[in-house]
Design a protein around this motif. Structure first.
Motif, short mmCIF file in Angstrom:
data_model
loop_
_atom_site.label_atom_id
_atom_site.label_comp_id
_atom_site.label_asym_id
_atom_site.label_seq_id
_atom_site.Cartn_x
_atom_site.Cartn_y
_atom_site.Cartn_z
N LEU A 81 0.83 -1.20 0.00
CA LEU A 81 0.00 0.00 0.00
C LEU A 81 0.87 1.26 0.00
O LEU A 81 1.81 1.37 0.78
CB LEU A 81 -0.91 0.03 1.23
CG LEU A 81 -2.04 -0.99 1.29
CD1 LEU A 81 -2.77 -0.89 2.63
CD2 LEU A 81 -3.02 -0.77 0.14
N ALA A 82 0.53 2.22 -0.86
CA ALA A 82 1.19 3.52 -0.87
C ALA A 82 0.39 4.51 -0.03
O ALA A 82 0.94 5.49 0.47
CB ALA A 82 1.32 4.05 -2.29
N ARG A 83 -0.91 4.24 0.10
CA ARG A 83 -1.80 5.08 0.90
C ARG A 83 -2.57 4.17 1.85
O ARG A 83 -2.67 2.97 1.63
CB ARG A 83 -2.78 5.83 -0.01
CG ARG A 83 -2.06 6.70 -1.01
CD ARG A 83 -2.97 7.69 -1.73
NE ARG A 83 -4.34 7.28 -1.86
CZ ARG A 83 -4.99 7.23 -3.01
NH1 ARG A 83 -4.37 7.51 -4.14
NH2 ARG A 83 -6.26 6.88 -3.06
N GLU A 84 -3.12 4.77 2.88
CA GLU A 84 -3.85 3.95 3.85
C GLU A 84 -5.15 3.41 3.25
O GLU A 84 -5.74 4.02 2.36
CB GLU A 84 -4.14 4.73 5.13
CG GLU A 84 -5.24 5.75 5.03
CD GLU A 84 -5.55 6.41 6.36
OE1 GLU A 84 -6.69 6.91 6.49
OE2 GLU A 84 -4.69 6.45 7.27
N LEU A 85 -5.54 2.27 3.74
CA LEU A 85 -6.79 1.63 3.35
C LEU A 85 -7.67 1.63 4.59
O LEU A 85 -7.35 0.99 5.59
CB LEU A 85 -6.53 0.21 2.84
CG LEU A 85 -7.73 -0.60 2.38
CD1 LEU A 85 -8.50 0.12 1.29
CD2 LEU A 85 -7.26 -1.97 1.88
N SER A 86 -8.74 2.39 4.54
CA SER A 86 -9.57 2.65 5.72
C SER A 86 -10.95 2.02 5.58
O SER A 86 -11.51 1.98 4.48
CB SER A 86 -9.71 4.17 5.91
OG SER A 86 -10.73 4.48 6.80
N PRO A 87 -11.54 1.56 6.70
CA PRO A 87 -12.90 1.02 6.64
C PRO A 87 -13.94 2.07 6.28
O PRO A 87 -15.00 1.74 5.76
CB PRO A 87 -13.15 0.46 8.04
CG PRO A 87 -12.03 0.91 8.90
CD PRO A 87 -10.95 1.46 8.03
N THR A 88 -13.62 3.35 6.52
CA THR A 88 -14.58 4.41 6.20
C THR A 88 -14.49 4.86 4.74
O THR A 88 -15.35 5.59 4.27
CB THR A 88 -14.36 5.64 7.12
OG1 THR A 88 -13.02 6.10 6.94
CG2 THR A 88 -14.60 5.28 8.57
N GLY A 89 -13.46 4.42 4.04
CA GLY A 89 -13.28 4.82 2.64
C GLY A 89 -14.03 3.96 1.66
O GLY A 89 -14.01 4.22 0.46
N GLY A 90 -14.69 2.91 2.12
CA GLY A 90 -15.42 2.01 1.22
C GLY A 90 -14.51 0.90 0.71
O GLY A 90 -13.29 0.95 0.80
N ALA A 91 -15.15 -0.12 0.17
CA ALA A 91 -14.42 -1.27 -0.36
C ALA A 91 -13.63 -0.87 -1.60
O ALA A 91 -14.05 0.00 -2.36
CB ALA A 91 -15.38 -2.40 -0.70
N VAL A 92 -12.47 -1.48 -1.78
CA VAL A 92 -11.65 -1.24 -2.97
C VAL A 92 -11.52 -2.54 -3.75
O VAL A 92 -11.49 -3.63 -3.18
CB VAL A 92 -10.25 -0.68 -2.62
CG1 VAL A 92 -10.36 0.66 -1.96
CG2 VAL A 92 -9.47 -1.64 -1.76
N SER A 93 -11.44 -2.40 -5.06
CA SER A 93 -11.32 -3.57 -5.93
C SER A 93 -10.11 -3.42 -6.83
O SER A 93 -9.78 -2.31 -7.26
CB SER A 93 -12.57 -3.71 -6.80
OG SER A 93 -13.71 -3.93 -6.00
N PHE A 94 -9.47 -4.52 -7.10
CA PHE A 94 -8.37 -4.54 -8.05
C PHE A 94 -8.36 -5.88 -8.76
O PHE A 94 -8.93 -6.85 -8.30
CB PHE A 94 -7.01 -4.25 -7.39
CG PHE A 94 -6.71 -5.12 -6.20
CD1 PHE A 94 -6.10 -6.35 -6.35
CD2 PHE A 94 -7.04 -4.70 -4.91
CE1 PHE A 94 -5.82 -7.14 -5.25
CE2 PHE A 94 -6.75 -5.48 -3.82
CZ PHE A 94 -6.14 -6.72 -3.99
N ASN A 95 -7.75 -5.89 -9.94
CA ASN A 95 -7.67 -7.09 -10.77
C ASN A 95 -6.23 -7.57 -10.86
O ASN A 95 -5.34 -6.79 -11.21
CB ASN A 95 -8.18 -6.81 -12.19
CG ASN A 95 -9.64 -6.42 -12.20
OD1 ASN A 95 -10.46 -7.06 -11.55
ND2 ASN A 95 -9.96 -5.37 -12.93
N LEU A 96 -6.02 -8.82 -10.57
CA LEU A 96 -4.72 -9.46 -10.77
C LEU A 96 -4.75 -10.09 -12.16
O LEU A 96 -5.54 -11.00 -12.42
CB LEU A 96 -4.48 -10.52 -9.70
CG LEU A 96 -4.52 -10.01 -8.25
CD1 LEU A 96 -4.44 -11.19 -7.28
CD2 LEU A 96 -3.39 -9.04 -7.99
N MET A 97 -3.93 -9.56 -13.06
CA MET A 97 -4.00 -9.97 -14.46
C MET A 97 -3.23 -11.29 -14.66
O MET A 97 -2.01 -11.29 -14.84
CB MET A 97 -3.47 -8.87 -15.36
CG MET A 97 -4.22 -7.54 -15.20
SD MET A 97 -6.01 -7.69 -15.45
CE MET A 97 -6.06 -7.97 -17.20
#
Length: 196
Positions: A81-97
């Motif tokens: 992570l380059a930035r914090e991942l917060s529970p208040t920021g909502g779910a994040v999605s990414f694709n592993l190609m």
């Protein structure tokens, strides 16, 4: 749990095809920059590079790099992570190609961790353990070669190998080579009318 949302999905099941593995995460507490998120258990996946895979999607912007470190043994993808991942920021999605395995295999159920915190099973949309990289046999193609004016009896091993290599090139999948193509038979084209 480490993540209140931890889901996984896939885009396709044809062997050798590109299959973006979609991971969606919502942590139960804030994960600071520098935390390594690890997805483990993606066994059988094929990659374009031996030690890294491309990461895409909206969640990729939170990462230090648009790629994950890849370890084939265990099917492990690690992202920092380059930035914090917060529970208040909502779910994040990414694709592993990734690409599906070359041959059929039952699905695998990957897990996820953050830093040194324990593993959590990634689940599908129904809440069951996720099953991805389920390469199932896709459509098969029958290739008919009509060679003229060479008679079938004149086709030697070298010419047969050149034909197989040309077929692999026409198919256009870099994971399919001449050794993956089975030729049931080669027949001569019928003579053209009026040919001398």
């Amino acid at each position: 749990p480490l993540f209140t949302t931890a889901t996984v999905g896939e885009a396709g099941r044809l062997p050798c095809s590109v299959n973006p593995i979609a991971v969606t995460l919502l942590p139960s507490y804030t994960l600071p920059p520098g935390t390594v998120i690890t997805v483990r258990g993606l066994t059988g996946a094929v990659t374009d590079a031996p030690s890294s895979i491309v990461v895409s999607g909206s969640g990729a912007s939170l990462l230090a790099a648009p790629a994950a470190t890849w370890t084939e043994l265990g099917g492990v993808a690690e992202m920092t992570l380059a930035r914090e991942l917060s529970p208040t920021g909502g779910a994040v999605s990414f694709n592993l190609m990734l690409r599906n395995p070359q041959h059929s295999q039952p699905g695998v159920a990957p897990t996820v961790s953050a830093g040194a915190i324990g593993w959590q099973v990634l689940r599908d949309a129904n809440g069951s353990p996720g099953s991805v990289l389920t390469a199932s046999e896709g459509p098969h193609f029958k290739l008919v070669l009509r060679l003229s004016p060479v008679s079938v009896a004149e086709i030697g091993v070298d010419q047969r190998n050149m034909i197989l290599e040309a077929c692999a090139a026409v198919i256009g999948n870099p994971l399919i080579t001449a050794s993956d193509i089975f030729v049931d038979s080669i027949t001569a084209a019928p003579a053209r009318r009026g040919a001398a």
